[in-house]
Design a protein around this motif. Sequence first.
Motif, mmCIF file in Angstrom:
data_model
loop_
_atom_site.group_PDB
_atom_site.id
_atom_site.type_symbol
_atom_site.label_atom_id
_atom_site.label_comp_id
_atom_site.label_asym_id
_atom_site.label_seq_id
_atom_site.Cartn_x
_atom_site.Cartn_y
_atom_site.Cartn_z
ATOM 1 N N ASP A 1 -6.245 4.545 -0.899
ATOM 2 C CA ASP A 1 -5.165 3.582 -1.109
ATOM 3 C C ASP A 1 -5.546 2.499 -2.108
ATOM 4 N N VAL A 2 -6.820 2.115 -2.094
ATOM 5 C CA VAL A 2 -7.232 1.013 -2.967
ATOM 6 C C VAL A 2 -7.015 1.359 -4.433
ATOM 7 N N SER A 3 -7.160 2.639 -4.792
ATOM 8 C CA SER A 3 -6.952 3.054 -6.182
ATOM 9 C C SER A 3 -5.490 2.861 -6.582
ATOM 10 N N TRP A 4 -4.585 3.204 -5.663
ATOM 11 C CA TRP A 4 -3.160 3.016 -5.934
ATOM 12 C C TRP A 4 -2.811 1.533 -6.010
ATOM 13 N N ARG A 5 -3.452 0.736 -5.175
ATOM 14 C CA ARG A 5 -3.210 -0.706 -5.215
ATOM 15 C C ARG A 5 -3.626 -1.283 -6.563
ATOM 16 N N VAL A 6 -4.797 -0.842 -7.037
ATOM 17 C CA VAL A 6 -5.288 -1.318 -8.332
ATOM 18 C C VAL A 6 -4.344 -0.893 -9.447
ATOM 19 N N GLY B 1 0.821 -1.198 0.000
ATOM 20 C CA GLY B 1 0.000 0.000 0.000
ATOM 21 C C GLY B 1 0.855 1.248 0.000
ATOM 22 N N PRO B 2 0.667 2.135 -0.989
ATOM 23 C CA PRO B 2 1.526 3.312 -1.149
ATOM 24 C C PRO B 2 1.132 4.524 -0.335
ATOM 25 N N GLY B 3 -0.044 4.504 0.276
ATOM 26 C CA GLY B 3 -0.465 5.696 1.017
ATOM 27 C C GLY B 3 -1.247 6.652 0.141
ATOM 28 N N HIS B 4 -1.861 7.654 0.769
ATOM 29 C CA HIS B 4 -2.683 8.616 0.035
ATOM 30 C C HIS B 4 -1.834 9.528 -0.832
ATOM 31 N N LEU B 5 -2.462 10.054 -1.855
ATOM 32 C CA LEU B 5 -1.801 10.998 -2.755
ATOM 33 C C LEU B 5 -1.936 12.398 -2.181
#
Length: 210
Positions: A185-190, A102-106
């Motif tokens: 985070d889920v958007s970055w994961r995708v 998980g990269p964290g929020h933008l």
Amino acid sequence: MTAAVSAGALSSYLSGAGLGASLIVAIGAQNAFVLRQGLKRRHVGIVVSICAFIDVMLIALGVGGMGALIARAPFLLDVIRWAGAIFVFLYGLRAFIAAWRGPGHLNASDGDSQTAIGAASTVLALSLLNPHVYLDTVVLLGGIGAQRGWPGNAWFAAGAMCSSVVWFTALGYGARLLEPWFEKDVSWRVLDVIVGCVMVWIAASLVFAR
């Protein structure tokens, strides 16, 4: 005479721009990296400039006759193919790990520690270690453009170059328009999973290419 020359120049320019766009606007390692850097707003200018510069130079070399040389030296593409497959696979693995962690929020405080040199090195490797880049720009675009003769070949090359510059600029700086979708985070994961799948697919295509 002038009108005929202008019409011919315009036709060559549009042909180069159209073919260049059809080859550049495709899911690939280079585009995926530019998109991700654009979303994170990390070293976008450097990344976009390198991608555009490489395309411009390779198209110029192709129209200038380098395509014929590469076509006669397939072993060069084989070396690039294997080196590129290894690098792209490792980059894809890195994307899967990022998706898992998980990269964290933008946001402005995003802890992405990648330096400008790191970003430049990565995009150089993704660009130059992919034999499809040479086949598309030097062999295909260069070969077609070289057949037009002067000044048609110059106009054809200019059209293809412009498509590359416009595309990478739009992709890098336009990515921020997608920020509302990447607040979670889920958007970055995708995204990382998609990037990882693309990279692994490219690596496999390079390994099993004939």
